[in-house]
Design a protein around this motif. Structure first.
Motif, PDB file in Angstrom:
ATOM      1  N   ARG A 687     -14.402 -25.920 -22.798  1.00 32.74           N
ATOM      2  CA  ARG A 687     -13.624 -25.367 -22.213  1.00 32.74           C
ATOM      3  C   ARG A 687     -13.577 -24.082 -22.442  1.00 32.74           C
ATOM      4  O   ARG A 687     -13.026 -22.973 -21.530  1.00 32.74           O
ATOM      5  CB  ARG A 687     -12.745 -26.107 -22.098  1.00 32.74           C
ATOM      6  N   SER A 691     -13.575 -21.090 -19.266  1.00 34.97           N
ATOM      7  CA  SER A 691     -12.553 -20.309 -19.115  1.00 34.97           C
ATOM      8  C   SER A 691     -12.954 -18.779 -19.546  1.00 34.97           C
ATOM      9  O   SER A 691     -12.322 -18.095 -18.469  1.00 34.97           O
ATOM     10  CB  SER A 691     -11.703 -20.688 -20.127  1.00 34.97           C
ATOM     11  N   THR A 760      -7.926 -27.996 -14.365  1.00 34.21           N
ATOM     12  CA  THR A 760      -6.786 -26.408 -15.032  1.00 34.21           C
ATOM     13  C   THR A 760      -7.022 -26.051 -15.830  1.00 34.21           C
ATOM     14  O   THR A 760      -6.512 -24.412 -15.439  1.00 34.21           O
ATOM     15  CB  THR A 760      -5.690 -27.510 -14.350  1.00 34.21           C
ATOM     16  N   LYS A 761      -7.144 -26.165 -16.941  1.00 31.24           N
ATOM     17  CA  LYS A 761      -6.894 -25.307 -17.923  1.00 31.24           C
ATOM     18  C   LYS A 761      -7.792 -24.183 -17.995  1.00 31.24           C
ATOM     19  O   LYS A 761      -6.874 -23.255 -18.333  1.00 31.24           O
ATOM     20  CB  LYS A 761      -6.698 -26.031 -19.378  1.00 31.24           C
ATOM     21  N   ARG A 765      -6.787 -20.350 -17.566  1.00 26.71           N
ATOM     22  CA  ARG A 765      -6.675 -19.430 -19.097  1.00 26.71           C
ATOM     23  C   ARG A 765      -8.184 -18.993 -18.237  1.00 26.71           C
ATOM     24  O   ARG A 765      -7.933 -17.547 -18.595  1.00 26.71           O
ATOM     25  CB  ARG A 765      -7.474 -19.943 -20.314  1.00 26.71           C
ATOM     26  N   ASP A 809      -7.225 -21.254 -29.390  1.00 24.94           N
ATOM     27  CA  ASP A 809      -6.577 -22.575 -28.094  1.00 24.94           C
ATOM     28  C   ASP A 809      -7.232 -23.067 -27.436  1.00 24.94           C
ATOM     29  O   ASP A 809      -6.967 -25.260 -27.286  1.00 24.94           O
ATOM     30  CB  ASP A 809      -6.578 -21.264 -26.847  1.00 24.94           C
ATOM     31  N   GLU A 813      -6.053 -29.529 -27.013  1.00 18.00           N
ATOM     32  CA  GLU A 813      -6.137 -30.163 -25.547  1.00 18.00           C
ATOM     33  C   GLU A 813      -3.931 -30.677 -25.802  1.00 18.00           C
ATOM     34  O   GLU A 813      -4.430 -29.864 -24.646  1.00 18.00           O
ATOM     35  CB  GLU A 813      -6.632 -31.072 -24.977  1.00 18.00           C
TER      36      GLU A 813
END
Length: 896
Positions: A687, A691, A760-761, A765, A809, A813
């Motif tokens: 993630r 990102s 989606t995250k 981001r 962050d 999750e």
């Protein structure tokens, strides 16, 4: 040699093999057969050469991507970056090579289990020859302690018992006989007139006819199964391969758009080429495989401290998505040690206190009766404990049943060696399987003699005329006789192995044939190989985590079902199936019933493979635990093979992906928790990395699309990649497990790594990082009137700080960074501070500023950069502060 040897009489088998039970084969005939059948050894399969194994490591798709990134880095003149990538590729190749090369040795290890020598008759003379020279038709002698060198049909035997747990899974020693068995389909464990290669003689002696050697033996069949077992890619390997393909395609598309857009706007070809390849390097997280390896390796180190050795790194992650554990019973779920769990004395049944590990009577009279019963079991016994000062430690020399009786006596406070001195033996009628009993004569210090007898209740009880109750010897009338048999039957229904112990005073004129008559019943002992105490809780924890436990054993179905009930594995509607019943099932029927079958008993190695494959065919991730040779094929076939380190054979260890050094089933549950935590951490840094990469690519793409100058130079793009993709991502790989990681079901094996909203995250981001960086750059160039170099410096700082704030962050999750705790992972804080220090260095150290083409930033510039980079964290902090009283109120309401 396809004859069903167990169905033939000994002389028929000898005739069929053209041998002589008294003289054996002639040396000439033995030599001819050796040339015909080959040596009595397990053949090696064609092995892939070490060079081929090493080269195969570079055929992985992600490795090819890394090699392409290496070429790009060298083209840019980034030699250090290129060397780093090459080092990563070589390191992964070496790790993969070592794992595969070691796995190939499993069949070689199996060969080492064959006996080195055999006692054989050749031309009427007894010789000791290398076991590899045995041939079908040889006549061999077996004695206690011998390892059986080949598959054989017994010709005669005396009190012969064998340990066959490594081959059949039978937890107790197996009594052998010579008589033929009519059933041609009798399971391996029920062919009591046969002995098999690799098993061990625990008692007695025998003469046997060699019926099969080498690869024709049952051990050879297992060797075939090991080779045929298929090792699939782990879920992690499949996910990373899919991720690599997606990243390459997206990177090429975006880089192509940026380069074409720049060329259409009139940018120089060379500069756009450098920008394109820089973006390609930034878009492909070349450190991902290395970070995955590091995360797995750190998890492995933690698991070693928890008594689990992982032989293949991806197995850690595979454990995290395990849905079914197919477990052998003996030595895995149980202690692999016969233990007296119940006794019947003074007319009442007494259970062993599992917590205290002792047998004790509820009152003084019962205690005395218990001691007399156990004294008889100790004196009528030929085993010897290794240590008498350690209650519960039943290790030693001799028959497992007799060791269990000695251990029970120690638990009750008796000393077997002291009893042997107080009651020296003066005679013995040894145990024989036909008699099903044993008797010894002893005398005490007062020169009084006694006979103690132990054996099967239905055989011994007719020889008893009295019973000892509360210290008194009373007649054994029909009512009392019925009580003894009812107690015996009740223990047998609980799958206990029951022995009756009796005695009688011995007169000087009593002949040996009268020793076993007019006996006094002392009581009954019931024993079983009990569940490990830790295994009971581990099965409960596995169930709570959504992991099903299935027992697969060679033991009797009643015994297996009793253990399963004690472990909490059998619920209403669950089934117990034998190997013979499994043979009668079609694959379609097994597929329909496999979810309800919790215990498989009296099974052979092909059965275990079939069960593992049935679960895998239904989409489950299967772990198979095992210790014996018979487990190795299924261990290798399973998604994750788990071998026992203390009792496991070398074959099973080599075929496994993980070894338990404490043989503790609970360690598997801890490993599952570790596997889930590691997969969570892999998702965290995927993630984070993606990102960041989306943000880096997006800022360049949008600038080109809007007609702005390039916000970052190629060397600045590479610098961003360096400071954000290294230490921070590694710190996420060692994040502690989230609370409740074992209170959720396993993730589906087919789940994408981007499942549960991760994609989606990442996109959201990444867009925020890219837009905020581009916004700072555009404002600096426009309204604020700064120069291009200073604007690029602000864009560089914003892009890096946005990514570093995202580290916190990415750690959760479903929670904010404040709920997780800023300092719960101090390594993440240190990594972020290190990266910030590097950023400050390239801005304020003159020679670095010149190299990276940056300008120093003023305090006001930094304020703008900080707000643009951290506004997501600031909003989350405000939200948590505002909602904290409401959460406290809700918790108070629930408690009230």
């Amino acid at each position: 040699m396809a004859a069903l040897w167990h169905t033939l009489k000994p002389d028929e088998a000898v005739i069929q093999l053209r041998s002589d039970s008294e003289r054996g084969l002639t040396p000439q005939e033995a030599e001819r057969r050796l040339a015909e059948y080959g040596p009595n050894a397990l053949k090696e399969a064609h092995k892939t050469s070490p060079v081929e194994i090493f080269i195969a490591q570079f055929k992985d798709f992600m490795v090819m991507v890394l090699l392409a990134a290496t070429v790009i880095s060298f083209l840019l003149g980034e030699t250090g970056d290129g060397i780093t990538i090459v080092a990563i590729v070589i390191m992964n190749a070496i790790l993969g090579f070592m794992q595969e090369y070691r796995a190939e040795k499993s069949v070689e290890t199996l060969r080492a289990l064959t006996a080195p020598e055999a006692h054989v008759l050749r031309g009427g003379e007894r010789q000791d020859i290398p076991a590899r020279d045995l041939v079908p038709g040889d006549i061999i002698d077996l004695e206690a302690g011998d390892r059986v060198p080949a598959d054989c049909r017994l010709i005669f035997q005396t009190s012969l018992e064998l340990e066959e747990a490594a081959l059949t899974g039978e937890s107790t020693s197996v009594k052998k006989m010579v008589a033929d068995i009519a059933d041609p389909n009798a399971p391996l464990a029920d062919r009591t007139n046969m002995v098999f290669m690799g098993t061990t003689v625990s008692r007695g002696r025998a003469r046997a006819l060699v019926t099969a050697t080498g690869m024709s033996t049952e051990m050879g069949t297992i060797a075939h199964l090991i080779r045929e077992a298929v090792e699939d890619q782990t879920p992690l390997q499949r996910r990373l391969e899919q991720l690599g393909k997606v990243l390459v395609i997206l990177s090429l598309l975006i880089v192509g758009v940026v380069v074409i857009t720049g060329l259409l706007r009139g940018e120089p070809l060379y500069q756009m080429f450098l920008t394109g390849v820089s973006l390609a390097v930034a878009a492909i997280p070349e450190g991902l495989p290395a970070i995955v390896t590091i995360a797995l390796a750190l998890g492995v180190q933690r698991m070693i401290r928890a008594h689990a050795i992982v032989r293949r790194l991806p197995a850690v992650e595979t454990l995290g998505c395990t849905t079914v554990i197919c477990s052998d019973k003996t030595g895995t779920l149980t202690r692999n040690q016969m233990t007296v769990t119940d006794v019947w004395v003074n007319g009442q049944r007494i259970a062993r206190d599992a917590d205290e590990g002792v047998l004790s009577g509820p009152d003084e009279a019962t205690k005395k009766g218990l001691h007399h019963l156990l004294r008889g079991a100790v004196l009528c016994n030929n085993a010897r404990l290794a240590k008498e000062d350690r209650p519960g430690d039943g290790t030693g020399q001799g028959d497992p049943t007799e060791l269990a009786l000695l251990s029970a006596a120690v638990e009750a406070g008796l000393k077997p060696s002291q009893l042997a001195r107080q009651f020296p033996r003066v005679g013995e009628i040894p145990f024989e399987s036909e008699r099903q009993r044993m008797a010894v004569a002893v005398k005490n210090a007062a020169n009084q003699s006694f006979v103690y007898v132990k054996g099967a209740a239905d055989v011994l009880l007719p020889r008893c005329r009295f019973i000892e109750l509360n210290g008194q010897v009373l007649p054994l009338d029909d009512v009392r006789r019925r009580d003894v048999m009812l107690a015996n039957d009740a223990m047998a229904r609980d799958a206990l192995r029951v022995l009756l112990v009796a005695y009688r005073p011995l007169r000087l004129d009593d002949a040996e044939e009268h020793w076993e008559s007019e006996l006094v019943v002392l009581g009954l002992t019931g024993m079983i190989d009990p569940p490990r105490p830790e295994a009971v809780q581990a099965v409960v924890q596995a169930h709570r985590a959504g992991v099903q436990t299935v027992m697969i054993t060679g033991d009797h179905p009643n015994t297996a079902a009793a253990i399963a009930r004690q472990l909490g594995m059998l619920d209403a509607g669950d089934q117990v199936v034998t190997g013979r019943e499994l043979d009668a099932m079609t694959d379609q029927e097994l597929d329909r019933r496999v979810d309800r079958i919790r215990v498989y008993a009296r099974v052979s190695p092909p059965h275990k493979l079939r069960v593992v494959r049935a679960w895998k065919a239904r989409g489950h991730v299967v772990a198979m635990t095992g210790d014996g040779v018979n487990d190795a094929p299924a261990v290798k076939e399973a998604d994750i093979g788990v071998a026992m380190g203390l009792t496991g054979t070398d074959v099973t260890k080599e075929a496994s992906a993980m070894i338990l050094t404490d043989d503790n089933f609970a360690t598997i549950v801890r490993a599952i928790e570790e596997g889930r935590a590691i997969y969570d951490n892999i998702r965290k840094f995927i993630r984070y990395l993606l990102s960041c990469n989306v943000g880096e690519v997006l800022v360049m793409f949008l600038a080109a699309f809007m007609g702005l100058p390039l916000p970052l130079l190629p060397i600045q793009i590479l610098f961003v990649n360096l400071v954000t993709d290294g230490l921070p991502a590694m710190a996420l790989g060692i994040d502690p497990p989230a609370p409740g990681v074992m209170d959720r079901p396993p993730r589906p094996p087919s789940e994408s790594i981007f499942a549960r909203g991760l994609g989606t995250k990442i996109a959201f981001r990444g867009i925020l990082i890219g837009v905020s960086s581009l916004m700072v750059f555009a404002l600096a160039l426009g309204p604020w009137g700064l120069g291009l170099r200073e604007a690029r410096s602000m864009a560089l700082a914003t892009l890096i700080l946005s990514q570093l704030f995202h580290v916190f962050d990415a750690r959760a999750e479903d929670r904010s960074f404040l709920e997780v705790g800023l300092f719960s992972n101090p390594w993440a804080v240190l990594a972020v501070l290190s990266s910030i220090a590097m950023l400050l260095a390239v801005i304020y150290v003159p020679w670095l500023s010149q190299l990276f083409k940056t300008d120093p930033l003023a305090l006001g510039d930094w304020l703008i950069v900080f707000v643009a980079s951290a506004f997501v964290q600031l909003l989350a902090a405000v939200r948590d502060v505002l909602l904290k009283p409401l959460r406290r109120f809700n918790r108070a309401t629930v408690r009230s």
